[in-house]
Design an enzyme around this catalytic site. Structure first.
Site, PDB file in Angstrom:
ATOM      1  N   TYR A 248      -1.944   5.550   5.433  1.00  0.00           N
ATOM      2  CA  TYR A 248      -2.310   4.229   4.921  1.00  0.00           C
ATOM      3  C   TYR A 248      -1.937   3.133   5.919  1.00  0.00           C
ATOM      4  CZ  TYR A 248      -2.749   0.328   1.639  1.00  0.00           C
ATOM      5  OH  TYR A 248      -3.116  -0.848   1.014  1.00  0.00           O
TER       6      TYR A 248
ATOM      7  N   SER B  82      -3.629  -4.961   4.653  1.00  0.00           N
ATOM      8  CA  SER B  82      -2.371  -4.848   3.903  1.00  0.00           C
ATOM      9  C   SER B  82      -1.225  -5.178   4.848  1.00  0.00           C
ATOM     10  CB  SER B  82      -2.192  -3.415   3.367  1.00  0.00           C
ATOM     11  OG  SER B  82      -0.888  -3.237   2.836  1.00  0.00           O
TER      12      SER B  82
END
Length: 259
Positions: free
Chosen positions: A153, A140
């Site tokens: 995350y 990501s």
């Protein structure tokens, strides 16, 4: 000869399901992996896929024994995949000041990092023996810089990028390619929970189309969409004081369980 085979984790929704649909349209066989195997089987039947073209394998990537069993079942029943996509991941907000959020941090790393390595592990030796294959890690752009409330995350996806880079070096010259794809904001059930702006938001189907081409080409690293790639490059070189000022006033990722 049998059609090529794609092994995809997190295939029951979002990016994983979109990738499965794209590979199905290209005539590939599918090993669909997720905890919700019944939903994947229902989806495959709704797509009209012939029974010999797919298998739904129930597994929890956070449990190495579980995903190893899914890998073994794929090898025994369908053969060595041509592409393995470690897509399964979770995104949960944390507040490090709270003791209970350490469990959320541990769960995030178990799924996003240990799960990725455990997904690849069963296939490395047979791919090396065959001399070909693609191991694809879905990272990501959040792995480029840390965001408020998003420490678990962001750290996990930075780990995905570094892990895949290390593995790429280990497998250089074997014929096995390691591909890292860093999505920007993709319209999935995961991102719909976000309470902040998501520039260059992209449909999962459009992401899957571009990712399919990147994987086929064996690219080592790619940000999708390209606009977020430009942003990622800028973020890498932005001095910390400017980055901190840029984040001032940005809404933090809500904690797990928050409305």
């Amino acid at each position: 000869m049998a059609a090529p085979l794609a092994f995809i984790t997190g295939a029951s929704s979002g990016i994983g399901q979109a990738l499965a649909a794209r590979y199905a349209r290209a005539g590939w066989r599918l090993a669909l992996v997720a905890r919700r195997s019944a939903e994947m089987a229902e989806w495959a039947r709704a797509q009209g896929l012939a029974p010999e073209r797919w298998r739904a394998l129930g597994a929890d990537v956070a449990d190495p024994d579980s995903i190893a069993a899914a890998g073994a079942a794929c090898l025994a029943d369908q053969g060595v995949p041509d592409v393995v996509i470690a897509n399964a991941g979770i995104s949960l907000g944390v507040d490090t000041a709270l003791r209970e959020d350490l469990a959320v941090l541990a769960r995030t790393f178990a799924v996003n990092n240990v799960g990725l390595a455990a997904t690849f592990q069963p296939f490395i030796a047979p791919m090396r023996q065959r001399g070909s294959g693609r191991l694809v890690g879905i990272a990501s752009v959040a792995g480029i810089r840390g965001l408020p409330g998003h420490g678990a995350y962001c750290a996990s996806k930075a780990g995905v990028i570094s892990f895949c880079e290390s593995l790429r070096g280990e497998l250089r010259g074997t014929g096995v390619r390691v591909v890292t794809i860093a999505p920007g904001y993709i319209d999935t059930p995961l991102t719909r929970q976000n309470r902040y702006g998501m520039p260059f938001l992209m449909r999962a189907e459009d992401f899957a189309e571009r990712a399919f081409r990147v994987i086929d080409a064996g690219r080592s690293y790619r940000v999708i969409p390209w606009q977020m790639g430009v942003v990622a490059k800028l973020l890498r070189v932005l001095p910390d004081p400017l980055f901190d000022r840029l984040l001032a006033g940005r809404a933090r990722k809500q904690r797990h369980g928050e409305a």
